[in-house]
Design a protein around this motif. Structure first.
Motif, PDB file in Angstrom:
ATOM      1  N   ALA A 166      10.592  41.624  -3.124  1.00 33.41           N
ATOM      2  CA  ALA A 166      10.547  40.166  -3.264  1.00 33.41           C
ATOM      3  C   ALA A 166      10.595  39.476  -1.907  1.00 33.41           C
ATOM      4  CB  ALA A 166      11.712  39.686  -4.137  1.00 33.41           C
ATOM      5  N   SER A 167      11.411  39.989  -0.995  1.00 32.13           N
ATOM      6  CA  SER A 167      11.543  39.332   0.305  1.00 32.13           C
ATOM      7  C   SER A 167      10.330  39.546   1.202  1.00 32.13           C
ATOM      8  CB  SER A 167      12.816  39.788   1.011  1.00 32.13           C
ATOM      9  OG  SER A 167      12.779  41.178   1.234  1.00 32.13           O
ATOM     10  N   GLU A 168       9.459  40.503   0.850  1.00 38.27           N
ATOM     11  CA  GLU A 168       8.224  40.732   1.614  1.00 38.27           C
ATOM     12  C   GLU A 168       7.194  39.630   1.413  1.00 38.27           C
ATOM     13  OE1 GLU A 168       6.771  44.439   0.100  1.00 38.27           O
ATOM     14  OE2 GLU A 168       7.855  45.626   1.573  1.00 38.27           O
ATOM     15  N   ILE A 169       7.307  38.872   0.334  1.00 35.49           N
ATOM     16  CA  ILE A 169       6.296  37.880  -0.025  1.00 35.49           C
ATOM     17  C   ILE A 169       6.413  36.663   0.885  1.00 35.49           C
ATOM     18  CG2 ILE A 169       5.427  36.392  -1.877  1.00 35.49           C
ATOM     19  CD1 ILE A 169       4.989  39.400  -2.319  1.00 35.49           C
ATOM     20  N   GLU A 170       5.265  36.243   1.410  1.00 39.01           N
ATOM     21  CA  GLU A 170       5.233  35.057   2.265  1.00 39.01           C
ATOM     22  C   GLU A 170       5.544  33.830   1.426  1.00 39.01           C
ATOM     23  OE1 GLU A 170       2.079  32.754   5.153  1.00 39.01           O
ATOM     24  OE2 GLU A 170       1.825  34.903   4.782  1.00 39.01           O
ATOM     25  N   TYR A 195      16.746  35.883  -7.660  1.00 38.58           N
ATOM     26  CA  TYR A 195      17.193  34.559  -7.245  1.00 38.58           C
ATOM     27  C   TYR A 195      16.823  34.381  -5.779  1.00 38.58           C
ATOM     28  CZ  TYR A 195      19.831  34.918 -11.547  1.00 38.58           C
ATOM     29  OH  TYR A 195      20.176  35.071 -12.867  1.00 38.58           O
ATOM     30  N   CYS A 196      15.951  33.395  -5.503  1.00 39.05           N
ATOM     31  CA  CYS A 196      15.487  33.233  -4.125  1.00 39.05           C
ATOM     32  C   CYS A 196      15.331  31.765  -3.749  1.00 39.05           C
ATOM     33  CB  CYS A 196      14.185  33.989  -3.903  1.00 39.05           C
ATOM     34  SG  CYS A 196      12.843  33.488  -4.968  1.00 39.05           S
ATOM     35  N   VAL A 197      15.241  31.558  -2.447  1.00 36.21           N
ATOM     36  CA  VAL A 197      15.018  30.235  -1.867  1.00 36.21           C
ATOM     37  C   VAL A 197      13.606  30.255  -1.294  1.00 36.21           C
ATOM     38  CG1 VAL A 197      15.758  28.609  -0.086  1.00 36.21           C
ATOM     39  CG2 VAL A 197      17.453  29.972  -1.320  1.00 36.21           C
ATOM     40  N   ILE A 215       5.636  37.470  -6.319  1.00 37.83           N
ATOM     41  CA  ILE A 215       6.911  38.188  -6.357  1.00 37.83           C
ATOM     42  C   ILE A 215       6.938  39.113  -7.572  1.00 37.83           C
ATOM     43  CG2 ILE A 215       9.399  37.942  -6.746  1.00 37.83           C
ATOM     44  CD1 ILE A 215       9.239  35.317  -5.130  1.00 37.83           C
ATOM     45  N   GLN A 216       6.579  38.578  -8.741  1.00 40.74           N
ATOM     46  CA  GLN A 216       6.587  39.380  -9.960  1.00 40.74           C
ATOM     47  C   GLN A 216       5.668  40.590  -9.839  1.00 40.74           C
ATOM     48  OE1 GLN A 216       5.524  36.112 -12.551  1.00 40.74           O
ATOM     49  NE2 GLN A 216       7.554  36.141 -13.516  1.00 40.74           N
ATOM     50  N   GLU A 217       4.460  40.381  -9.326  1.00 41.14           N
ATOM     51  CA  GLU A 217       3.505  41.478  -9.194  1.00 41.14           C
ATOM     52  C   GLU A 217       3.983  42.515  -8.187  1.00 41.14           C
ATOM     53  OE1 GLU A 217      -0.076  39.447  -8.138  1.00 41.14           O
ATOM     54  OE2 GLU A 217      -0.406  38.694 -10.167  1.00 41.14           O
ATOM     55  N   ASN A 218       4.532  42.063  -7.040  1.00 38.36           N
ATOM     56  CA  ASN A 218       4.969  42.989  -6.003  1.00 38.36           C
ATOM     57  C   ASN A 218       6.174  43.812  -6.468  1.00 38.36           C
ATOM     58  OD1 ASN A 218       4.388  44.026  -3.409  1.00 38.36           O
ATOM     59  ND2 ASN A 218       6.114  42.897  -2.553  1.00 38.36           N
ATOM     60  N   VAL A 219       7.114  43.179  -7.156  1.00 39.16           N
ATOM     61  CA  VAL A 219       8.288  43.895  -7.661  1.00 39.16           C
ATOM     62  C   VAL A 219       7.877  44.915  -8.712  1.00 39.16           C
ATOM     63  CG1 VAL A 219      10.416  43.630  -9.010  1.00 39.16           C
ATOM     64  CG2 VAL A 219       9.946  42.095  -7.101  1.00 39.16           C
ATOM     65  N   GLU A 271       8.480  51.333 -15.739  1.00 39.14           N
ATOM     66  CA  GLU A 271       7.864  50.055 -16.105  1.00 39.14           C
ATOM     67  C   GLU A 271       8.960  49.029 -16.326  1.00 39.14           C
ATOM     68  OE1 GLU A 271       4.764  48.945 -16.574  1.00 39.14           O
ATOM     69  OE2 GLU A 271       3.654  50.808 -16.261  1.00 39.14           O
ATOM     70  N   THR A 272       8.685  47.780 -15.981  1.00 40.44           N
ATOM     71  CA  THR A 272       9.649  46.708 -16.219  1.00 40.44           C
ATOM     72  C   THR A 272       9.223  45.902 -17.435  1.00 40.44           C
ATOM     73  OG1 THR A 272       8.442  45.297 -14.683  1.00 40.44           O
ATOM     74  CG2 THR A 272      10.317  46.500 -13.811  1.00 40.44           C
ATOM     75  N   ALA A 273      10.203  45.491 -18.235  1.00 37.54           N
ATOM     76  CA  ALA A 273       9.918  44.639 -19.386  1.00 37.54           C
ATOM     77  C   ALA A 273       9.697  43.209 -18.921  1.00 37.54           C
ATOM     78  CB  ALA A 273      11.061  44.708 -20.392  1.00 37.54           C
ATOM     79  N   GLU A 274      10.543  42.760 -17.983  1.00 41.72           N
ATOM     80  CA  GLU A 274      10.448  41.390 -17.471  1.00 41.72           C
ATOM     81  C   GLU A 274      10.853  41.359 -16.009  1.00 41.72           C
ATOM     82  OE1 GLU A 274      12.914  38.640 -19.618  1.00 41.72           O
ATOM     83  OE2 GLU A 274      12.096  39.226 -21.561  1.00 41.72           O
ATOM     84  N   VAL A 275      10.181  40.506 -15.238  1.00 42.91           N
ATOM     85  CA  VAL A 275      10.609  40.167 -13.882  1.00 42.91           C
ATOM     86  C   VAL A 275      10.698  38.649 -13.850  1.00 42.91           C
ATOM     87  CG1 VAL A 275      10.097  40.264 -11.423  1.00 42.91           C
ATOM     88  CG2 VAL A 275       9.479  42.195 -12.881  1.00 42.91           C
ATOM     89  N   ASN A 276      11.927  38.137 -13.917  1.00 40.35           N
ATOM     90  CA  ASN A 276      12.163  36.699 -13.956  1.00 40.35           C
ATOM     91  C   ASN A 276      12.519  36.200 -12.566  1.00 40.35           C
ATOM     92  OD1 ASN A 276      11.922  36.666 -16.850  1.00 40.35           O
ATOM     93  ND2 ASN A 276      13.960  37.554 -16.920  1.00 40.35           N
ATOM     94  N   VAL A 277      11.830  35.165 -12.112  1.00 35.04           N
ATOM     95  CA  VAL A 277      12.072  34.593 -10.789  1.00 35.04           C
ATOM     96  C   VAL A 277      12.788  33.256 -10.964  1.00 35.04           C
ATOM     97  CG1 VAL A 277      11.013  33.781  -8.646  1.00 35.04           C
ATOM     98  CG2 VAL A 277      10.025  35.734  -9.864  1.00 35.04           C
TER      99      VAL A 277
END
Length: 131
Positions: A33-37, A77-79, A93-97, A108-114
């Motif tokens: 997540a932190s890799e995303i610009e 949880y991000c800023v 973020i969702q795609e990268n995670v 596999e993930t069921a959900e990636v909530n941002v």
């Protein structure tokens, strides 16, 4: 207190079992997540902040992993930086995670909530004039 651990199926040629602790998933998701610009920082809890001030980097900060009967549910949880498209950055973020977890663990993930918990404005640098 029982420790929740994910067990992976290796097929028929099993040499043993592979267990992945939720903390490992938190670290992978936090780094991805932190890799995303556009992501200014990850937001953790008070304990994570104290640990980081003591000099230890917490890569799982701002990530919560729930192991449910539906699968792995990840809350991030991000800023965000001011001026970025929040829906676009959130989708990245969702795609990268999801991709990082699939590549590194095969899970596999069921959900990636941002969850956007803040916006960071650029600090304006005051230029001093040389006289």
């Amino acid at each position: 207190m029982s420790e929740h651990v994910l067990e992976m199926e290796n097929g028929h040629n099993s040499l043993g079992k592979v267990e992945i602790a939720p903390e490992v998933i938190e670290v992978i998701a936090g780094i991805a997540a932190s890799e995303i610009e556009g992501v200014a920082q990850m937001r953790g809890n008070f304990a994570a902040g104290v640990v980081e001030r003591l000099g230890k980097k917490n890569h799982g900060k701002g990530v919560k992993v729930d192991l449910t009967d539906r699968g792995i549910v990840i809350d991030i949880y991000c800023v965000m930086n001011f001026g970025v498209s929040i829906p676009t950055v959130s989708q990245k973020i969702q795609e990268n995670v999801r991709q990082a977890l699939l590549t590194m663990t095969g899970l596999e993930t069921a959900e990636v909530n941002v969850h956007i918990v803040g916006v960071q404005f650029e600090t304006s640098k005051v230029e001093t004039e040389v006289e």
